[in-house]
Design an enzyme around this catalytic site. Sequence first.
Site, short mmCIF file in Angstrom:
data_model
loop_
_atom_site.label_atom_id
_atom_site.label_comp_id
_atom_site.label_asym_id
_atom_site.label_seq_id
_atom_site.Cartn_x
_atom_site.Cartn_y
_atom_site.Cartn_z
N TYR A 49 34.19 -56.93 -15.31
CA TYR A 49 33.35 -56.08 -16.49
C TYR A 49 34.12 -54.74 -16.29
CZ TYR A 49 29.81 -59.54 -17.63
OH TYR A 49 29.18 -60.23 -18.14
N GLU A 50 34.16 -53.72 -17.33
CA GLU A 50 34.91 -52.64 -17.50
C GLU A 50 34.35 -51.65 -16.51
OE1 GLU A 50 35.65 -49.67 -21.08
OE2 GLU A 50 35.21 -51.57 -21.66
N SER A 51 33.20 -51.68 -16.02
CA SER A 51 33.02 -50.60 -15.08
C SER A 51 33.27 -50.74 -13.49
CB SER A 51 31.17 -50.90 -15.08
OG SER A 51 30.93 -52.19 -14.72
N GLY A 52 34.12 -51.92 -13.19
CA GLY A 52 34.86 -52.07 -12.00
C GLY A 52 34.36 -53.10 -11.32
N GLY A 129 37.53 -49.79 -23.57
CA GLY A 129 38.59 -50.61 -22.85
C GLY A 129 39.38 -51.70 -23.44
#
Length: 256
Positions: A49-52, A129
């Site tokens: 996921y985009e948050s890492g 993103g």
Amino acid sequence: MDYTSTEMMTIAAARALSNDDVCFVGIGMPSAACNLARLTHAPDITLIYESGTIGTKPEVLPLSIGDGELCETALTTVAVPEMFRYWLQGGRITVGFLGGAEIDRYGNINSTVIGDYDNPKVRLPGGGGAPEIATSCGQIFVVMKQGKRSFVDRLSFRTSLGHGEGHNSREKLGVTTKGPNMIVTDLCVMRPDPETKEFTVVSIHPGVARDEIVEATGWRVKFADTVEETPPPSARELEVLRALNARTAAAHGDQV
């Protein structure tokens, strides 16, 4: 078996993923499809996921990329700059799973505004993103409900690049990844024409007529020479998806 069009769409999208995929997951329907794949036929898939969060295995569907469930169940969590520069732009992600407010015949996506940019009818959350995901992942799968308001002849705003104006538009821009390779809707499955890159119906969900697809599409939609019927959901697929949705509803309540 009784099932909804949303369940059919989610299950059809999940089937496109494999154990070997490293998948960049969008929130909402893409997240449901990817986690259904993980819980059924692709237990070794790597979800990012985009948050890492890398290798996350949520028990419930996240409300956002910042949901604590993702970090708590991840193999590891890295900084967002590392996620984008090393993992995404470094070519380490095989599939990006996206949705949006509008999509056109070439798989370009709008998640910014509806109407004029300076005076829009609706201002949307924006790209996040997604523009980078659309150009840096090996290929893109899109899952969206189909209707003339979302499947449009011309986008209000191009947030994420699909196949541009068709043909070799991506290559002309120096983009080397495949781009959108599948659109799954509540009515059908579409794939890009090898030459023009215009999305064409290749599979129709059970009980759906061609006229319904035509009426739900803002451009003159084309059908492949051979159009298959999408296999209906299995009892196992429905059981797992419904259990996932039930856990999510119990965890988030009215927030879902």
